[in-house]
Design an enzyme around this catalytic site. Structure first.
Site, PDB file in Angstrom:
ATOM      1  N   THR A 129      63.266  57.063  71.871  1.00  0.00           N
ATOM      2  CA  THR A 129      62.456  56.211  72.452  1.00  0.00           C
ATOM      3  C   THR A 129      61.597  55.471  71.205  1.00  0.00           C
ATOM      4  O   THR A 129      61.834  55.888  70.194  1.00  0.00           O
ATOM      5  CB  THR A 129      61.408  56.570  73.322  1.00  0.00           C
ATOM      6  OG1 THR A 129      61.032  55.690  74.398  1.00  0.00           O
ATOM      7  CG2 THR A 129      60.463  57.362  72.803  1.00  0.00           C
ATOM      8  N   ALA A 138      64.528  47.740  69.002  1.00  0.00           N
ATOM      9  CA  ALA A 138      65.645  48.060  70.258  1.00  0.00           C
ATOM     10  C   ALA A 138      67.091  47.410  69.337  1.00  0.00           C
ATOM     11  O   ALA A 138      67.889  48.143  69.891  1.00  0.00           O
ATOM     12  CB  ALA A 138      65.281  47.133  71.422  1.00  0.00           C
ATOM     13  N   CYS A 180      68.018  50.528  66.960  1.00  0.00           N
ATOM     14  CA  CYS A 180      67.866  52.090  67.528  1.00  0.00           C
ATOM     15  C   CYS A 180      68.633  52.084  68.869  1.00  0.00           C
ATOM     16  O   CYS A 180      68.313  51.331  69.876  1.00  0.00           O
ATOM     17  CB  CYS A 180      66.607  52.396  67.640  1.00  0.00           C
ATOM     18  SG  CYS A 180      66.402  54.049  68.424  1.00  0.00           S
ATOM     19  N   SER A 215      66.967  53.273  71.953  1.00  0.00           N
ATOM     20  CA  SER A 215      65.814  52.193  72.483  1.00  0.00           C
ATOM     21  C   SER A 215      66.306  51.114  73.317  1.00  0.00           C
ATOM     22  O   SER A 215      67.381  50.574  72.879  1.00  0.00           O
ATOM     23  CB  SER A 215      64.728  51.911  71.460  1.00  0.00           C
ATOM     24  OG  SER A 215      64.102  52.952  71.020  1.00  0.00           O
TER      25      SER A 215
END
Length: 182
Positions: free
Chosen positions: A10, A166, A169, A172
């Protein structure tokens, strides 16, 4: 939870600029390399919206720690720093809590704190904190934007930083939820 990727899958970011404090989280819940949900809410407010909590790691563990923090906040009259230190002591000393796989960022008007599973309470020096697998990407982007984009608001910096995280990763996503400390 045995899969380490699920533990850190996350991105949570918190920053303060010009007395405005924003905490942001992506919406993806992953287990290993599988996306289970893309619209999760990883932010919670307590103390009449004066304290915001974001958590990374096991969802159940994060919620359990949130409940423990909420009790400490009530016990210590919304004193965030004292409550966080007392929770960290419990987290470190309690056999059950020590097994919880989560990290939290908590913020009020005065403090931004990172609480780790080792019982650490860390207050960042530069008013920016990030946790989770995308945390370093978001942290790096926020630091750069804070340094070089003086015309951006805290909310704009948080959104741009979370979107960069985002993009980089895989654990995410771009379903960003933001809360402002009041």
């Amino acid at each position: 939870m045995s899969d380490n990727l699920a533990l850190h899958g996350t991105t949570i970011l918190c920053l303060k600029k010009n007395e405005e404090i924003i905490i942001a989280a992506d919406g993806q819940v992953s287990h290993g390399n599988t996306v289970l949900k893309s619209t999760a809410r990883k932010l919670r407010t307590i103390a009449n919206n004066k304290i915001i909590v974001g958590f990374a790691g096991s969802t159940a563990d994060g919620l359990a720690l949130f409940e423990k923090l909420e009790i400490k906040i009530e016990q210590y009259n919304s004193n965030l720093l004292r409550s966080a230190v007392e929770l960290a002591k419990d987290w470190r000393n309690d056999k059950y809590l020590r097994r919880l796989e989560a990290m939290m960022i908590v913020a009020d008007r005065s403090h931004i704190l990172i609480l780790t599973g080792n019982g650490d309470v860390i207050e960042p020096e530069n008013n920016i904190a990030a946790i989770g697998s995308g945390g370093l990407f978001a942290l790096s982007a926020a630091r750069a934007l804070m340094s070089y984009e003086n015309n951006l608001t805290a909310e704009e910096i948080a959104l741009k930083s979370m979107n960069i995280a985002a993009d980089l990763c895989v654990f995410s996503n771009h379903n960003i939820i933001m809360e402002k400390v009041v």
